[in-house]
Every structure is written in C-alpha cells, then in structure tokens.
Design a protein around this motif. Structure first.
Motif, mmCIF file in Angstrom:
data_model
loop_
_atom_site.group_PDB
_atom_site.id
_atom_site.type_symbol
_atom_site.label_atom_id
_atom_site.label_comp_id
_atom_site.label_asym_id
_atom_site.label_seq_id
_atom_site.Cartn_x
_atom_site.Cartn_y
_atom_site.Cartn_z
ATOM 1 N N VAL A 15 2.956 -23.849 59.558
ATOM 2 C CA VAL A 15 2.034 -24.636 58.890
ATOM 3 C C VAL A 15 2.554 -24.699 57.433
ATOM 4 C CG1 VAL A 15 0.401 -22.821 58.343
ATOM 5 C CG2 VAL A 15 -0.384 -24.962 58.388
ATOM 6 N N GLY A 16 3.672 -24.314 57.257
ATOM 7 C CA GLY A 16 4.439 -24.491 55.884
ATOM 8 C C GLY A 16 4.794 -25.770 55.809
ATOM 9 N N ILE A 17 4.018 -26.768 56.104
ATOM 10 C CA ILE A 17 4.415 -28.047 56.123
ATOM 11 C C ILE A 17 3.157 -29.022 55.341
ATOM 12 C CG2 ILE A 17 4.952 -30.153 57.555
ATOM 13 C CD1 ILE A 17 5.386 -28.417 59.855
ATOM 14 N N ALA A 18 3.547 -29.696 54.438
ATOM 15 C CA ALA A 18 2.682 -30.550 53.598
ATOM 16 C C ALA A 18 2.811 -31.809 53.291
ATOM 17 C CB ALA A 18 2.434 -29.691 52.259
ATOM 18 N N SER A 19 1.545 -32.531 53.402
ATOM 19 C CA SER A 19 1.861 -33.841 52.967
ATOM 20 C C SER A 19 1.733 -33.788 51.230
ATOM 21 C CB SER A 19 0.513 -34.769 53.243
ATOM 22 O OG SER A 19 0.674 -35.039 54.618
ATOM 23 N N GLY A 20 2.704 -34.369 50.676
ATOM 24 C CA GLY A 20 2.876 -34.101 49.203
ATOM 25 C C GLY A 20 3.029 -35.317 48.233
ATOM 26 N N ILE A 21 2.710 -35.460 47.166
ATOM 27 C CA ILE A 21 2.856 -36.545 46.556
ATOM 28 C C ILE A 21 3.363 -36.445 44.997
ATOM 29 C CG2 ILE A 21 0.565 -36.528 45.342
ATOM 30 C CD1 ILE A 21 0.184 -39.283 44.988
ATOM 31 N N ILE A 81 4.061 -19.453 53.288
ATOM 32 C CA ILE A 81 3.195 -18.573 53.392
ATOM 33 C C ILE A 81 2.611 -18.901 54.704
ATOM 34 C CG2 ILE A 81 1.382 -19.355 52.144
ATOM 35 C CD1 ILE A 81 0.403 -16.678 51.603
ATOM 36 N N GLY A 82 2.561 -20.179 54.994
ATOM 37 C CA GLY A 82 1.757 -20.748 56.182
ATOM 38 C C GLY A 82 2.824 -20.583 57.463
ATOM 39 N N TRP A 85 -6.606 -25.747 63.558
ATOM 40 C CA TRP A 85 -7.585 -25.966 62.518
ATOM 41 C C TRP A 85 -7.756 -24.862 61.361
ATOM 42 C CZ3 TRP A 85 -12.723 -24.227 61.607
ATOM 43 C CH2 TRP A 85 -13.446 -24.868 60.597
ATOM 44 N N ILE A 86 -7.972 -23.711 62.110
ATOM 45 C CA ILE A 86 -8.292 -22.377 61.005
ATOM 46 C C ILE A 86 -6.728 -22.563 60.404
ATOM 47 C CG2 ILE A 86 -8.141 -20.023 61.004
ATOM 48 C CD1 ILE A 86 -9.587 -19.992 63.631
ATOM 49 N N GLY A 87 -5.628 -22.431 60.773
ATOM 50 C CA GLY A 87 -4.732 -22.353 59.867
ATOM 51 C C GLY A 87 -4.307 -23.507 58.920
ATOM 52 N N SER A 88 -4.728 -24.489 59.230
ATOM 53 C CA SER A 88 -4.620 -25.925 58.296
ATOM 54 C C SER A 88 -5.687 -25.938 57.362
ATOM 55 C CB SER A 88 -4.728 -27.118 59.179
ATOM 56 O OG SER A 88 -3.781 -27.530 60.222
ATOM 57 N N ARG A 89 -6.881 -25.453 57.776
ATOM 58 C CA ARG A 89 -8.163 -25.316 56.711
ATOM 59 C C ARG A 89 -7.557 -24.411 55.624
ATOM 60 N NH1 ARG A 89 -12.791 -27.783 55.309
ATOM 61 N NH2 ARG A 89 -12.845 -29.811 56.321
ATOM 62 N N ALA A 90 -7.187 -23.313 56.011
ATOM 63 C CA ALA A 90 -7.063 -22.026 55.202
ATOM 64 C C ALA A 90 -5.574 -22.698 54.392
ATOM 65 C CB ALA A 90 -6.393 -20.699 56.014
#
Length: 355
Positions: free
Chosen positions: A236-242, A103-104, A115-120
C-alpha cells in the motif's frame, strides 16, 4: 444580409465568454503503468468522473494507461517536473525519494485488509507533517491510497502446508518479504511477476507470493496444487499523486474537491479488491477453477514466525526515515493507531459499502 450581420455581432459578443469558459477548464494528465483493466483502473476512472463533477467541469482527467506516456520507474519524476500532472507513484520504484510512502509496504497489524490499510495510509499521508513534507520535497502531493490486498503463497507442491515446509524451497517474493523468507530458511528467487507462471510450471519455483485475485487472470490455478493463506504483508506504498505546483495553483474549492475525490478513489479501489479477493476464496473453496486447488489456512505459529521475521525490516524503515531528519517513531505510532482505529470500525460497523 441583415441576419448575417446580427449573427456576426452576437458571435463577437459571445466570444469572450467562450474563451473564458475554455480557459476555466483544466485537463489533468494522469499516468498509470498498468493497463486499463481491473479494480484499480475502475476506481481511477470513477475518480476522474467524480473530480469533474465536484469541480463543475473545471477539471477533467485524461488517463494514459499501460506506460504509454511514462513507464513505472519514470512516473514520479514525470509528475514532479510536470510531464504529467498526476500519476500512480510506487515507493518500491523510488525507494529513497518515496521512503515515507514505503511505510505502507510493511506487514503491520491489519494493513493487509485493503480498506483498513488504505484508509490508514490516506489519513497518515494527508495529516502527518513529516509525511507531507517528505512528499513535498519530491514536488508531489498525495491524494489517494492504492492497495494490493494481503499477500499469500501458492505452491506447486501439495506437501508444503506451513512456513516450516518452505525451508530449503525455492520461493519468489518481493522486497523485504524475500529477505525475510531467506532469514527463515527459504531460497529466494528473483523473478518478475510475469515470469512466475512458467517458473512454477517448470519447477524453477516451488512457491510464490500471490494476491488471490490474480490467480484467475494469470491462470495460476493451472500450475499450483495449493494456496497457503498467511495474510502476510501487502503493498500500500502506492499513491495517487499530483504535481505540487499544480496543486498549489488550484483554488481552495478545487483542492477540497480533489481531497474528496481522493477519498472516493481510496474506498472504491479497496472495495473492488476485497470483492475480487472474496470471489477468489469462493472459487478455491468450491473448485470453480479448471482444476481443484487446495486452500490451506496458516496456523497461528506460522503467522508468529512471519511477524518475528518482519520486525527487523520494520525497524530498518524507521532508521532510514529517521536518517532523513524525520520523527519515525511518531509516524509509526500514528500509523499503528490508525490501523487499530479502522480495524475497530470494520469490526463494529462493517465496510462502508455494506452499512
């Protein structure tokens, strides 16, 4: 001899304490497909230090850069099965498994502002139950947002000053942006980002999507005549994941520390990208590269054309997410609302680091 006996006795007494200390420290391996340079790497390293501080040294992060441990396409599966505990996950490399994350990548509202995209995205992915569930089915948990800034176009022909001028031109873009450009009338060319310089130089390409902060390191200024600023889309469909099992085994205080460090990662990476983006704008406006490159602002009509071309691909994401059994309408409504919330906050208060 007496001193030796005393020292040995002390060592025996202290040994359990040392073992307990060693057992209390956990090393998390973090895999990242890119080299250790730039805004993302800087923010990730700061995240690792921050997490260690917040957990009083109970958790440390060991980074594996440049695909040394896992290549981009293998990172999600590697984190899911525990080859590494953490990693950078990219929706485009695992489109079905990470449909929620994608979705990002859609051009919606002010999502292109880092910043807006990341925070959302951070808020959406950590509070929306469907998003959390979709990630958990891959055995991963989301803890940080990574952005690219808004995408623009760079062209080797100074006469291309609008989206209308791209009709019939050979243009390189990624994902839905390539498809939307084809709908508009451009000829889509599939190339990796590393091939763009040579393609522009040789004439194989007329234009390419670009993030402005890459113009200098990739020396694109050598082969382009102008940059058309359209602010159309981002990744921004990129994430730090665990790994979810690892996350669930953490104490409550450690989970809280990870969430707080994830917010820092989200904000810091956005800040560094925005600073690099602004520096690139300054370089273009003031001829600070080795040769002048025209900077052209897209018209409102151009932006409307791109927005209209994007609509069916936004709907396509919703249809695909709904097909997985989720409430796509609710997720989209929440995401748009978050984008509006952080746009208002930026407009009224500025970015957090400028307040």
């Amino acid at each position: 001899m007496r001193n030796f006996i005393k020292a040995s006795a002390l060592a025996i007494v202290l040994a359990p304490v040392a073992v307990a200390t060693a057992q209390a420290q956990t090393v998390m391996r973090y895999v990242e497909g890119s080299p250790n340079r730039g805004a993302k790497a800087q923010a990730l390293e700061e995240f690792g230090k921050d997490l260690a501080e917040r957990t009083n040294g109970e958790i440390s992060v060991e980074f594996h850069w440049g695909g040394a441990l896992l290549k981009w396409g293998a990172i999600m599966d590697g984190v899911a099965v525990g080859t590494a505990e953490m990693g950078t996950l990219i929706g485009a490399y695992n489109p079905k498994e990470l449909q929620a994350l994608r979705i990002g990548d859609l051009p919606i509202g002010e999502a292109g502002d880092a910043w807006i995209g990341s925070r959302a995205m951070y808020d959406l992915m950590t509070t929306n139950p469907d998003m959390i569930d979709a990630m958990s089915k891959q055995n991963v948990a989301y803890f940080g947002a990574i952005h690219t800034t808004a995408a623009q176009f760079m062209c080797n022909d100074a006469s291309i000053k609008s989206i209308e001028d791209m009709k019939g031109k050979k243009v390189r873009a990624a994902g839905i942006y390539s498809q939307a450009l084809s709908d508009i009338g451009a000829t889509s060319v599939s190339l990796t980002f590393g091939e763009v310089y040579q393609a522009l130089d040789s004439g194989l390409l007329d234009c390419s999507q670009v993030y402005l902060y890459t113009i200098d390191p990739y020396k694109f200024w050598e082969v382009v005549e102008q940059v058309l600023v359209v602010d159309w889309g981002q990744v921004v469909g990129i994430a730090s994941g665990i790994n979810l099992d690892v996350y669930n085994d953490m104490t409550e205080s450690q989970q809280t520390a990870l969430k707080e460090a994830g917010v820092l990662l989200t904000d810091h990476q956005a800040r560094y990208l925005i600073e690099e983006h602004e520096a690139a704008i300054d370089a273009l406006e003031n001829d600070k590269y080795g040769r002048p490159v025209q900077l052209v602002q897209a018209s409102a009509a151009d932006k409307d054309t791109l927005a209209q071309a994007s609509e069916k691909y936004i709907q396509q994401w919703m249809d695909e997410f709904a097909a997985q059994g989720y409430d796509a309408e609710a997720a989209m409504t929440q995401y748009r609302g978050l984008l509006e919330k952080y746009t208002k906050e930026r407009d009224e208060k500025g970015y957090p680091w400028t307040r």
